[in-house]
Design an enzyme around this catalytic site. Structure first.
Site, PDB file in Angstrom:
ATOM      1  N   ASP A  67       0.837  -1.206   0.000  1.00 16.32           N
ATOM      2  CA  ASP A  67       0.000   0.000   0.000  1.00 16.32           C
ATOM      3  C   ASP A  67       0.873   1.258   0.000  1.00 16.32           C
ATOM      4  O   ASP A  67       0.346   2.380  -0.074  1.00 16.32           O
ATOM      5  CB  ASP A  67      -1.014  -0.007   1.149  1.00 16.32           C
ATOM      6  CG  ASP A  67      -0.357  -0.027   2.513  1.00 16.32           C
ATOM      7  OD1 ASP A  67       0.877  -0.172   2.595  1.00 16.32           O
ATOM      8  OD2 ASP A  67      -1.089   0.086   3.519  1.00 16.32           O
ATOM      9  N   SER A  68       2.187   1.074   0.002  1.00 11.15           N
ATOM     10  CA  SER A  68       3.101   2.198  -0.245  1.00 11.15           C
ATOM     11  C   SER A  68       2.839   2.795  -1.621  1.00 11.15           C
ATOM     12  O   SER A  68       3.305   3.897  -1.919  1.00 11.15           O
ATOM     13  CB  SER A  68       4.559   1.735  -0.138  1.00 11.15           C
ATOM     14  OG  SER A  68       4.770   0.586  -0.941  1.00 11.15           O
ATOM     15  N   ASP A 106      -1.194  -6.096  -0.204  1.00  8.54           N
ATOM     16  CA  ASP A 106      -1.476  -5.449   1.082  1.00  8.54           C
ATOM     17  C   ASP A 106      -2.963  -5.166   1.252  1.00  8.54           C
ATOM     18  O   ASP A 106      -3.619  -4.691   0.321  1.00  8.54           O
ATOM     19  CB  ASP A 106      -0.753  -4.091   1.130  1.00  8.54           C
ATOM     20  CG  ASP A 106       0.406  -4.081   2.091  1.00  8.54           C
ATOM     21  OD1 ASP A 106       0.458  -4.936   2.991  1.00  8.54           O
ATOM     22  OD2 ASP A 106       1.272  -3.193   1.930  1.00  8.54           O
ATOM     23  N   LYS A 136      -1.289  -9.337   2.906  1.00  5.28           N
ATOM     24  CA  LYS A 136      -0.500  -8.899   4.059  1.00  5.28           C
ATOM     25  C   LYS A 136      -1.337  -7.898   4.833  1.00  5.28           C
ATOM     26  O   LYS A 136      -2.055  -7.094   4.235  1.00  5.28           O
ATOM     27  CB  LYS A 136       0.805  -8.246   3.620  1.00  5.28           C
ATOM     28  CG  LYS A 136       1.604  -7.629   4.779  1.00  5.28           C
ATOM     29  CD  LYS A 136       3.021  -7.297   4.402  1.00  5.28           C
ATOM     30  CE  LYS A 136       3.237  -5.967   3.755  1.00  5.28           C
ATOM     31  NZ  LYS A 136       2.749  -4.789   4.525  1.00  5.28           N
ATOM     32  N   GLU A 138      -1.242  -5.314   8.572  1.00  6.57           N
ATOM     33  CA  GLU A 138      -0.404  -4.739   9.622  1.00  6.57           C
ATOM     34  C   GLU A 138      -1.021  -4.980  10.993  1.00  6.57           C
ATOM     35  O   GLU A 138      -2.249  -5.061  11.125  1.00  6.57           O
ATOM     36  CB  GLU A 138      -0.241  -3.226   9.388  1.00  6.57           C
ATOM     37  CG  GLU A 138       0.512  -2.904   8.112  1.00  6.57           C
ATOM     38  CD  GLU A 138       0.787  -1.413   7.938  1.00  6.57           C
ATOM     39  OE1 GLU A 138       0.564  -0.630   8.892  1.00  6.57           O
ATOM     40  OE2 GLU A 138       1.235  -1.041   6.838  1.00  6.57           O
ATOM     41  N   GLU A 205       9.439  -4.265  10.157  1.00  8.64           N
ATOM     42  CA  GLU A 205       9.850  -2.976   9.574  1.00  8.64           C
ATOM     43  C   GLU A 205      10.325  -2.009  10.652  1.00  8.64           C
ATOM     44  O   GLU A 205       9.675  -1.846  11.693  1.00  8.64           O
ATOM     45  CB  GLU A 205       8.674  -2.340   8.809  1.00  8.64           C
ATOM     46  CG  GLU A 205       9.035  -0.954   8.265  1.00  8.64           C
ATOM     47  CD  GLU A 205       8.044  -0.389   7.254  1.00  8.64           C
ATOM     48  OE1 GLU A 205       7.034  -1.052   6.950  1.00  8.64           O
ATOM     49  OE2 GLU A 205       8.312   0.736   6.768  1.00  8.64           O
TER      50      GLU A 205
END
Ligand code: KIV
Length: 293
Positions: A67-68, A106, A136, A138, A205
């Site tokens: 999602d960057s 993501d 993925k 978070e 991270e």
């Protein structure tokens, strides 16, 4: 393996030449780590477009549609505004452009945190509409029940602990995490909870290195570091960062090439040639065919 792609004009599909090896699977990635050891580190890079995926595919075990892309592709101030539809569009493009790496997409902020059921509804759309291998998400201990819910229902999950960019409004910035004992213990506990819940791999991270080492030793699944440690079971970088696309380079990034200068140099030469009318030249223009004798 080096794969090139030729467009089949009948089907508009990009066909790989030569035919590539079978696509890596989530269980194959998970099994890279045996008895706490990973003989062959896991290689992951972000990819957001089909052509980028084609170029990276042969070199990577995993392609992450991160999602960057919010910041990198859309110029957003953070990943918070990224939507599920954006992730699905880019995820499908990356799957179309790759044949070897397993593709992980993501889950964007707000599409999975509310409940395991909300996460299943969002993640099943991602799997169905992109053809990716896994998602993925978070978060640590709080997300463990969701990770268990998804994995027990056929959705492989990669975890993400430490600096979790979707929580930027709570964290107050993107600084490395785990600089005090309590926070360090919390991050290690988060990773253990995700592994116990069935995560097949965990991104670590932006943490101080001893945390990454402790997690890597503690969990049975591969850890994938970014700003973490060379002792992780694998590494990931944002491709545009390591290609030197941006002026600001985070400390943990190694710039392997300076593509920004290449692009702006090419644009400058093109602009000069348009202005002095040396482009297009004779090679780039269509001339009338000579009449048949
Ligand atoms: O969104 C992303 O690109 C990521 C990586 C930095 C791990 O989550």
């Amino acid at each position: 393996m080096s794969t090139t792609f030729q467009l089949d004009t009948a089907t508009s599909r990009a066909n790989p030449t030569p035919a590539p090896m079978k696509r890596l699977t989530v269980p194959a990635i998970r099994q890279r780590k045996k008895d706490g050891m990973t003989a062959e580190p896991v290689v992951m890079l972000t990819a957001y477009t089909a052509r980028q995926a084609q170029l990276l595919d042969a070199h990577c075990d995993l392609l992450l549609v991160g999602d960057s892309l919010g910041q990198v592709i859309y110029g957003l101030p953070s990943s918070v505004p990224v939507t599920l539809d954006m992730m699905i569009a880019h995820g499908a493009a990356v799957v179309r452009g790759s044949y070897h790496a397993a593709v992980v997409v993501d889950m964007p902020f707000g599409t999975y945190e509310q409940s395991p059921e909300q996460a299943f509804a969002s993640a099943s759309r991602v799997l169905k509409e992109t053809g990716c291998a896994a998602i993925k998400l978070e978060g640590g201990e709080a997300m463990a029940p969701t990770v268990a819910f998804l994995t027990q229902r056929g959705i492989p999950v990669m975890g993400h602990v430490g600096l979790t960019p979707q929580a930027v409004n709570v964290l107050g910035g993107y600084n490395a995490r785990g600089r005090n004992e309590a926070e360090a213990a919390k991050i290690v506990g988060d990773a253990k909870a995700l592994a116990d819940a069935g995560a097949f791999a965990i991104v670590i991270e932006g943490v101080v290195e001893p945390i990454a080492i402790a997690i890597t030793q503690a969990v049975p699944c591969p850890t994938i570091g970014i700003g973490a440690s060379a002792q992780c079971d694998g590494q990931v970088l944002v491709t545009e960062d390591m290609l030197g696309m941006f002026e600001r380079v985070p400390r943990f990034v190694k710039v392997y090439e300076n593509i920004a200068d290449v692009i702006s140099g090419a644009a400058a030469r093109y602009a000069a040639e348009v202005r002095d009318r040396s482009f297009p030249g004779i090679e780039q223009t269509y001339q009338p065919r000579a009449p048949k004798a």
